[in-house]
Design a protein around this motif. Structure first.
Motif, PDB file in Angstrom:
ATOM      1  N   LEU A  69       0.829  -1.206   0.000  1.00 20.26           N
ATOM      2  CA  LEU A  69       0.000   0.000   0.000  1.00 20.26           C
ATOM      3  C   LEU A  69       0.863   1.256   0.000  1.00 20.26           C
ATOM      4  CD1 LEU A  69      -2.856  -1.141   2.410  1.00 20.26           C
ATOM      5  CD2 LEU A  69      -3.094  -0.539  -0.014  1.00 20.26           C
ATOM      6  N   GLU A  70       1.959   1.208   0.729  1.00 17.01           N
ATOM      7  CA  GLU A  70       2.867   2.361   0.744  1.00 17.01           C
ATOM      8  C   GLU A  70       3.444   2.585  -0.651  1.00 17.01           C
ATOM      9  OE1 GLU A  70       6.326   4.319   3.396  1.00 17.01           O
ATOM     10  OE2 GLU A  70       4.564   3.317   4.189  1.00 17.01           O
ATOM     11  N   HIS A  71       3.815   1.494  -1.296  1.00 12.67           N
ATOM     12  CA  HIS A  71       4.377   1.596  -2.660  1.00 12.67           C
ATOM     13  C   HIS A  71       3.334   2.146  -3.630  1.00 12.67           C
ATOM     14  CE1 HIS A  71       7.187   0.632  -5.882  1.00 12.67           C
ATOM     15  NE2 HIS A  71       6.181   0.089  -6.549  1.00 12.67           N
ATOM     16  N   ILE A  72       2.111   1.624  -3.526  1.00  9.44           N
ATOM     17  CA  ILE A  72       1.042   2.060  -4.437  1.00  9.44           C
ATOM     18  C   ILE A  72       0.766   3.555  -4.270  1.00  9.44           C
ATOM     19  CG2 ILE A  72      -1.439   1.820  -4.900  1.00  9.44           C
ATOM     20  CD1 ILE A  72      -1.023  -1.219  -4.094  1.00  9.44           C
ATOM     21  N   ALA A  73       0.794   4.019  -3.012  1.00  5.42           N
ATOM     22  CA  ALA A  73       0.529   5.441  -2.761  1.00  5.42           C
ATOM     23  C   ALA A  73       1.586   6.332  -3.398  1.00  5.42           C
ATOM     24  CB  ALA A  73       0.459   5.693  -1.261  1.00  5.42           C
ATOM     25  N   GLU A  74       2.808   5.842  -3.434  1.00 11.15           N
ATOM     26  CA  GLU A  74       3.917   6.656  -3.956  1.00 11.15           C
ATOM     27  C   GLU A  74       4.196   6.408  -5.433  1.00 11.15           C
ATOM     28  OE1 GLU A  74       5.592   9.029  -2.290  1.00 11.15           O
ATOM     29  OE2 GLU A  74       4.153   8.697  -0.676  1.00 11.15           O
ATOM     30  N   HIS A  75       3.726   5.283  -5.953  1.00 11.81           N
ATOM     31  CA  HIS A  75       4.079   4.901  -7.322  1.00 11.81           C
ATOM     32  C   HIS A  75       2.845   4.460  -8.100  1.00 11.81           C
ATOM     33  CE1 HIS A  75       7.770   4.346  -4.924  1.00 11.81           C
ATOM     34  NE2 HIS A  75       8.380   4.798  -6.011  1.00 11.81           N
ATOM     35  N   PRO A  76       2.019   5.408  -8.537  1.00  6.60           N
ATOM     36  CA  PRO A  76       0.875   5.011  -9.367  1.00  6.60           C
ATOM     37  C   PRO A  76       1.360   4.371 -10.662  1.00  6.60           C
ATOM     38  CG  PRO A  76       1.124   7.405  -9.303  1.00  6.60           C
ATOM     39  CD  PRO A  76       2.091   6.850  -8.314  1.00  6.60           C
ATOM     40  N   PRO A  77       0.631   3.380 -11.172  1.00  9.47           N
ATOM     41  CA  PRO A  77       1.090   2.667 -12.371  1.00  9.47           C
ATOM     42  C   PRO A  77       0.978   3.517 -13.627  1.00  9.47           C
ATOM     43  CG  PRO A  77      -1.020   1.808 -11.634  1.00  9.47           C
ATOM     44  CD  PRO A  77      -0.606   2.814 -10.616  1.00  9.47           C
ATOM     45  N   HIS A  78       1.962   3.363 -14.498  1.00  9.81           N
ATOM     46  CA  HIS A  78       1.958   4.112 -15.749  1.00  9.81           C
ATOM     47  C   HIS A  78       2.082   3.236 -16.983  1.00  9.81           C
ATOM     48  CE1 HIS A  78       1.891   8.046 -13.913  1.00  9.81           C
ATOM     49  NE2 HIS A  78       2.781   7.625 -13.036  1.00  9.81           N
ATOM     50  N   SER A  79       2.636   2.045 -16.826  1.00  4.07           N
ATOM     51  CA  SER A  79       2.824   1.185 -18.001  1.00  4.07           C
ATOM     52  C   SER A  79       1.498   0.564 -18.418  1.00  4.07           C
ATOM     53  CB  SER A  79       3.821   0.073 -17.661  1.00  4.07           C
ATOM     54  OG  SER A  79       3.868  -0.879 -18.698  1.00  4.07           O
ATOM     55  N   TRP A  80       1.383   0.181 -19.698  1.00  2.34           N
ATOM     56  CA  TRP A  80       0.174  -0.511 -20.147  1.00  2.34           C
ATOM     57  C   TRP A  80       0.132  -1.939 -19.623  1.00  2.34           C
ATOM     58  CZ3 TRP A  80       1.271  -4.897 -22.778  1.00  2.34           C
ATOM     59  CH2 TRP A  80       2.466  -4.967 -23.486  1.00  2.34           C
ATOM     60  N   THR A  81       1.274  -2.470 -19.185  1.00  2.00           N
ATOM     61  CA  THR A  81       1.285  -3.853 -18.718  1.00  2.00           C
ATOM     62  C   THR A  81       1.546  -3.936 -17.220  1.00  2.00           C
ATOM     63  OG1 THR A  81       2.447  -5.981 -18.854  1.00  2.00           O
ATOM     64  CG2 THR A  81       3.690  -4.042 -19.524  1.00  2.00           C
ATOM     65  N   LEU A  82       0.768  -4.773 -16.560  1.00  2.00           N
ATOM     66  CA  LEU A  82       0.970  -4.988 -15.127  1.00  2.00           C
ATOM     67  C   LEU A  82       2.325  -5.631 -14.846  1.00  2.00           C
ATOM     68  CD1 LEU A  82      -2.385  -6.279 -13.576  1.00  2.00           C
ATOM     69  CD2 LEU A  82      -1.000  -4.382 -12.745  1.00  2.00           C
ATOM     70  N   ASN A  83       2.900  -6.277 -15.866  1.00  2.00           N
ATOM     71  CA  ASN A  83       4.213  -6.908 -15.679  1.00  2.00           C
ATOM     72  C   ASN A  83       5.240  -5.910 -15.164  1.00  2.00           C
ATOM     73  OD1 ASN A  83       3.311  -9.318 -16.558  1.00  2.00           O
ATOM     74  ND2 ASN A  83       4.472  -9.365 -18.471  1.00  2.00           N
ATOM     75  N   ASP A  84       5.059  -4.645 -15.527  1.00  2.00           N
ATOM     76  CA  ASP A  84       6.046  -3.628 -15.148  1.00  2.00           C
ATOM     77  C   ASP A  84       5.820  -3.085 -13.739  1.00  2.00           C
ATOM     78  OD1 ASP A  84       7.221  -3.818 -17.622  1.00  2.00           O
ATOM     79  OD2 ASP A  84       6.205  -2.063 -18.459  1.00  2.00           O
ATOM     80  N   TYR A  85       4.653  -3.393 -13.145  1.00  2.00           N
ATOM     81  CA  TYR A  85       4.331  -2.650 -11.927  1.00  2.00           C
ATOM     82  C   TYR A  85       5.268  -2.956 -10.758  1.00  2.00           C
ATOM     83  CZ  TYR A  85       2.193  -0.020  -8.348  1.00  2.00           C
ATOM     84  OH  TYR A  85       2.028   0.899  -7.345  1.00  2.00           O
ATOM     85  N   GLY A  86       5.841  -4.146 -10.743  1.00  2.00           N
ATOM     86  CA  GLY A  86       6.723  -4.480  -9.624  1.00  2.00           C
ATOM     87  C   GLY A  86       8.039  -3.739  -9.639  1.00  2.00           C
ATOM     88  N   ASP A  87       8.350  -3.070 -10.744  1.00  2.00           N
ATOM     89  CA  ASP A  87       9.640  -2.393 -10.857  1.00  2.00           C
ATOM     90  C   ASP A  87       9.783  -1.337  -9.766  1.00  2.00           C
ATOM     91  OD1 ASP A  87      12.066  -1.634 -11.790  1.00  2.00           O
ATOM     92  OD2 ASP A  87      11.336  -0.633 -13.590  1.00  2.00           O
ATOM     93  N   GLY A  88      10.810  -1.477  -8.949  1.00  2.00           N
ATOM     94  CA  GLY A  88      11.069  -0.485  -7.910  1.00  2.00           C
ATOM     95  C   GLY A  88      10.510  -0.836  -6.545  1.00  2.00           C
ATOM     96  N   PHE A  89       9.714  -1.919  -6.478  1.00  2.00           N
ATOM     97  CA  PHE A  89       9.154  -2.277  -5.156  1.00  2.00           C
ATOM     98  C   PHE A  89      10.268  -2.664  -4.180  1.00  2.00           C
ATOM     99  CE2 PHE A  89       6.702  -5.484  -2.486  1.00  2.00           C
ATOM    100  CZ  PHE A  89       6.098  -4.518  -1.699  1.00  2.00           C
ATOM    101  N   GLU A  90      11.335  -3.267  -4.720  1.00  2.00           N
ATOM    102  CA  GLU A  90      12.434  -3.648  -3.818  1.00  2.00           C
ATOM    103  C   GLU A  90      13.084  -2.399  -3.206  1.00  2.00           C
ATOM    104  OE1 GLU A  90      12.579  -3.723  -7.041  1.00  2.00           O
ATOM    105  OE2 GLU A  90      14.592  -3.453  -7.838  1.00  2.00           O
ATOM    106  N   THR A  91      13.030  -1.281  -3.946  1.00  2.00           N
ATOM    107  CA  THR A  91      13.570  -0.029  -3.400  1.00  2.00           C
ATOM    108  C   THR A  91      12.681   0.483  -2.273  1.00  2.00           C
ATOM    109  OG1 THR A  91      14.425   0.454  -5.596  1.00  2.00           O
ATOM    110  CG2 THR A  91      14.363   2.284  -4.034  1.00  2.00           C
ATOM    111  N   THR A  92      11.361   0.368  -2.478  1.00  2.42           N
ATOM    112  CA  THR A  92      10.437   0.744  -1.399  1.00  2.42           C
ATOM    113  C   THR A  92      10.712  -0.114  -0.163  1.00  2.42           C
ATOM    114  OG1 THR A  92       8.713   1.434  -2.931  1.00  2.42           O
ATOM    115  CG2 THR A  92       7.994   0.809  -0.716  1.00  2.42           C
ATOM    116  N   LEU A  93      10.904  -1.422  -0.383  1.00  4.60           N
ATOM    117  CA  LEU A  93      11.161  -2.320   0.751  1.00  4.60           C
ATOM    118  C   LEU A  93      12.481  -1.971   1.440  1.00  4.60           C
ATOM    119  CD1 LEU A  93       9.999  -5.669  -0.873  1.00  4.60           C
ATOM    120  CD2 LEU A  93       8.884  -4.470   1.021  1.00  4.60           C
ATOM    121  N   ALA A  94      13.472  -1.589   0.629  1.00  5.56           N
ATOM    122  CA  ALA A  94      14.758  -1.224   1.227  1.00  5.56           C
ATOM    123  C   ALA A  94      14.607  -0.037   2.157  1.00  5.56           C
ATOM    124  CB  ALA A  94      15.768  -0.906   0.126  1.00  5.56           C
ATOM    125  N   SER A  95      13.756   0.924   1.774  1.00  4.00           N
ATOM    126  CA  SER A  95      13.577   2.101   2.634  1.00  4.00           C
ATOM    127  C   SER A  95      12.738   1.771   3.871  1.00  4.00           C
ATOM    128  CB  SER A  95      12.948   3.246   1.849  1.00  4.00           C
ATOM    129  OG  SER A  95      11.615   2.927   1.514  1.00  4.00           O
TER     130      SER A  95
END
Lengths: 251, 280
Positions: A69-95
């Motif tokens: 939920l924290e990631h979703i609040a900060e990173h609204p999806p922009h790609s046409w494919t859901l495959n891309d949505y996970g990009d950067g979640f590991e950075t959110t987790l790192a923080s």
């Protein structure tokens, strides 16, 4: 109100519950807005849970959903494919888990395996072409899906335990240098550990260093220079057999 | 560009990962399969191997969820390029998506969002359909999405919108009978006049699916249940109105064994065939 404005207001509602859309919808339609608001989050959480399956198992459902939920609040999806949505979640987790580096490392492995799954195919070069190449100046052609990085924890043991649904070991920081390579040779993504020597060689290859330079650097690390041909030849043979290296190009 | 799509009459299933092995082996007794296009719009790997193997066994319909034909800022060139690449690869019987929008200004909600049914929106949707058909070099099918709200400015019924959209653009319809039932229940309209208002020669495919009741009391298009009796009843009415059309069971969640879906598909086949015999 124009369609463009209605759609902007609608998006603002489903992302952040901003009420500007309300005048545009029918008087009895408010409970419908809530359906779309909920579906937006549910879809993205399910996407992250699917992509980061082992990370979710490691964190537990509640903690994973909080992070999602924290990631979703900060990173609204922009790609046409859901495959891309996970990009950067590991950075959110790192923080979110600065004191627990294994979380980000398990997540990186989840994400890298998913990207390798449907990434660009490896087209292995014709052996006859490879045999005729000038190896002194040749540049190794690596699997296009290959990614690699150093790790500081026993994240592989944790990931494997969750894959096998066994009790994971205690988290431990590794005492020596340890890196991980993820790639896909045929249809199934794979990963394995790299020591410092192999990691540096592959990194140099990825940067376009000629094979002759790689050879010299690998040979310089050996106690006995006479072992260089067998050692480097063994590494190269392994890389080709694993389809981690798929060819070589003239320098 | 071919300006028409010949009817393809048969009974099929949406292909879901749990059942890939049966479709790859050609063991599933279906006349066609429908794929979620985006699942195969990838750079490489197993998905493309799977679709090539399945295509060698069955006619394939491509069904997308991301064209966003109703976005005020138009089609996404990158998406359309990937869609065309997949279509060129597998030569589908047709390409379908939904009458909806999924985002605007670069944002993508990954949901089938509702459109106001106004003349302004009709003009925009028709312009986008024409552009999509030019890019794909073929007419497309559009599906009626389930909706959970309506707009204050609505001035057309959904079936009026669909009918005019088909007339202006030459596109065809994928009628989701469950979605008509869901939207009808949610918005208080009778599905039968909806069906009667649809031009029969525009219908090329029919979806049958199930739904659930949400906490708000609205019916939600979950596609995670067997086809319920009211949807079968509506399907019967659709068969009587439209004649034979490619029909498939669309199950997206809570996926049962393949045999369960085949049994539902056979029920649709029996129902449609019996009506055909009566008509003859």
């Amino acid at each position: 109100m124009t369609l463009a404005q209605i759609q902007r207001d609608f998006c603002a509602f489903i992302v952040a519950a901003k009420p500007d859309i309300e005048p545009a919808i029918a008087v009895d339609a408010h409970r419908g807005l809530a359906v779309y608001h909920h579906a937006f989050r549910a879809t993205l959480i399910a996407c992250l849970r699917d992509t980061y399956e082992k990370t979710a198992a490691w964190l537990g459902e509640d903690a994973f959903e909080t992070a999602a939920l924290e990631h979703i609040a900060e990173h609204p999806p922009h790609s046409w494919t859901l495959n891309d949505y996970g990009d950067g979640f590991e950075t959110t987790l790192a923080s979110l888990y600065r004191a627990d580096p294994e979380v980000e490392e398990v997540a990186w492995l989840d994400w890298s395996l998913r990207r390798a799954f449907d990434g660009i195919d490896s087209k292995v070069q014709d052996p006859i072409v490879i045999a005729g190449i000038d190896w002194e100046t040749a540049v190794l052609r690596l699997a296009p899906t290959l990614v690699m990085r150093p790790m500081v924890t026993n994240c592989v043991a944790l990931w494997n335990a969750m894959a096998e649904e066994t009790t994971p070991p205690a988290v431990a920081r590794l005492g020596t240098f340890h890196a991980l390579a993820v790639w896909r040779g045929d249809l199934s993504p794979r990963f394995r550990s790299l020591d410092a020597v192999e990691y540096r060689a592959l990194r140099r290859a990825a940067d376009g260093a000629p094979f002759g330079v790689l050879y010299a650097e690998l040979a310089a690390d050996l106690p006995n220079p006479d072992d260089a041909a067998a050692f480097v030849g063994g590494l190269l043979g392994q890389w080709f057999s694993e389809k981690l290296v798929i060819g070589a190009d003239p320098g | 560009m071919s300006s028409s799509i010949e009817p393809f009459v048969g009974f099929g299933l949406g292909m879901r990962p749990q059942h890939y092995p049966s479709f790859i082996a050609g063991e599933a007794p279906v006349d066609f399969v429908e794929i979620i296009a985006e699942n195969f719009m990838v750079k490489g790997g197993r998905p493309l191997t799977v679709i090539d193997q399945v295509r060698a066994r069955y006619p394939v319909a491509m069904h997308g969820v991301s064209m966003s034909i109703g976005s005020a800022d138009g089609l996404k060139p990158d998406y359309m390029r990937h869609l065309k690449t997949l279509a060129d690869r597998i030569d589908p019987i047709w390409i379908s998506d939904h009458l909806c929008w999924t985002g605007v200004d670069g944002f993508n909600a990954h949901d089938l969002l509702p459109l106001p049914y106004t003349e302004e929106v009709l003009d925009l949707v028709c312009a986008n359909i024409t552009q999509a058909q030019d890019i794909l070099d073929r007419p497309i099918l559009l599906e009626n999405a389930s909706t959970y709200l309506t707009f204050a400015e609505d001035c057309l019924k959904e079936w009026e919108f669909l009918t005019e959209m088909c007339r202006r653009t030459g596109c065809y319809l994928l009628l989701d009978i469950n979605n008509i039932y869901v939207s009808g229940t949610n918005h208080g309209f009778d599905p039968l006049p909806y069906l009667a208002g649809i031009p029969a020669n525009s219908v090329r495919q029919i979806h049958l699916a199930g739904h659930t009741t949400g906490r708000s009391g609205l019916l939600i298009d979950t596609h995670d249940q067997p086809v319920p009796d009211p949807v079968w009843t509506l399907y019967e009415a659709a068969c009587a109105l439209f004649g034979p059309a490619a029909t498939m069971i669309e199950r997206d969640d809570n996926i049962p064994p393949l045999d369960d879906l085949l049994a539902e598909m056979d029920q649709a086949r029996r129902l449609a065939t019996s009506l055909e015999q009566v008509a003859a």
